[in-house]
Design a protein around this motif. Sequence first.
Motif: not given
Lengths: 295, 336
Positions: B67-68, B71, B75, B78, B81, B83, B88-91, B302
Amino acid sequence: MIVQTGIQPISVGRRAKDRIIQMLIFLAFALALIPLVSVLWMVVGNGMQRFDLEFLTHSMRDIGARDVGGGAYHAIVGTLEQVLLASLIAIPIGLLTAIYLVEYGNGGRLARTIGFFVDVMTGVPSVVSGLFVLAFWILVLGMPFSGFAGALALSILMMPVVVRSAEEMLRLVPRELREASYALGVPQWRTIVKVVLPTASTGIVTGVMLAVARVAGETAPLLLTVFFTDSINNDPFQGPQMGLPLYVFDQAGRPTDSAIDRAWTGALTLILIVMLLNLVARLIGWWRSPARRRS
Amino acid sequence: MVTTFRTKQGGQSIHQAVHRAARRRAIGVGGTRGDGPFRFAVTGAGIALLATMGAIGVFLVSTAIPALRANAANFLTELTWRPNAAEPAFGIGALAFGTVLSSFIALVIATPVAVGVALFISHYAPRRLASALGYLVDLLAAVPSVVYGLWGIAFLVPFMLGPSEFLNRHLGWIPLFGGDQVVGRSMLTASVVLAIMILPIIAAISREVFLQVPKAQEEAALALGATRWEMIRMSVLPFGRPGVISAAMLGLGRAMGETIAVALIFPATFTISLRVLGPSGNSIAANIANGFGEATEIGRGALVASGLVLFLITLLVNMAARFVVARRKEYARAAA
């Protein structure tokens, strides 16, 4: 009436300070009771409406969110089985680990490592232990959603609590007691079983009791491992089960009054079960403890 | 009887040396039958516990990595969220902040009250009532988290509106209580629920430790003319301090990992705001519970990655607490 000793009465300042602290401590206790009274009041008040024979003996099979009636029999059975299985896994491992740390570890490298990781394990959030069992047991090993999977997740949460509290209590047992036993020629393991453990039993039972209370109410790990079901499933090793905390969470999420009522009644049942566990554990601790003879 | 002498390296103190000598004597008289298997069992249990921890760590990392890799955002920094999106973009930023802030506020509220409760039961309550009152506190610990969640939504959220507005009006110059918007479902309300939930565990353990204070020490203080508070300050608190700290540590760990109750109360936003009375707040655990249902494969990874961060934060807290305990213990022994 003339006092001739050198003893002076306690000064006003010290007395005032003593009184103020006493008041603060009484206040702290009263403050802590407010949420307890409020929670119990609401749980009993709202829960009694549906706390009847039907609730305790029926499942939710074929009962929609809008329907009145239905019960939590399936959830009660599930919770009892899951908590029992978790205890069977966690209490022996936890207690033996505590004995290792206190009696055999001698502050060596393995003991320090285990002690360190028990601390780490204390911080394992319930939801993470659920995620772990979901992936390891269900996704990787291909096991089904089951009560046993939930018990595995619960036992991970239970172990460090048992170890920490048992360790704390074992360390408080005076060294002289052990030495007296050795001097009589008793081997170390018999000293531990016959002298150390009985001396610390009350504290250990309290710790185990807190551990059981902790896991019996956990919802998040069950959410990921036990799954939901509205039917009765007596086999914790096969197929989805229900747990009482999960039942409360599930019913509370349904937006009808009859479902909310069931959630409160489920909460009442859960609290009663945990209280009963507490009471039994406490009685055992009191019964078996040498403290009974001491005071 | 065959006498076996075992030499061990690394004896630390005179106490331990005496202890070991006494045991060797015992070995000479009574034999060591059964000691081997018992030692094997307790060591095995300890190693099983280590293995479990190792498995959790390995699994968390191995599931989080794919998952990372997918991204698109950083992580660690950001805030949002997403994912489950095509890209996917999440932090963890906002979630970690909410977890730490809410747990810390909870600990600040709970610890003084819990120590007061423990002292009340161990040293102030009438002796006849003490065990019954102790049971009452255990009862608080017995209330499950989902019940606190139900209660929080039904009672505490509307109830907290009044005190929150009061804090905002009179202490609004403190950034924590500032802001234009005051709501019931706030960071502060979640922290109060957390405080109530961790109070019993801190109080119960502190009480057990306070009750173990040697009676002779307390009586010596009283015989010297100390008031009850002075006796507590001189004998009970120094003796109990490491226990209280480890209890608070357990409480903090619990507050950070608490899921269901705060998942119901947090507004589940992805912003960073110090204003604890406003409509923002979330935590890693609450986000896992709320997000798991609709998570895709990347989404699950994520969430596991966020669980790993939670794991690491709690690890840091535990290490810090352990350090404090170790230092205080030495200090207490030196003073005695």
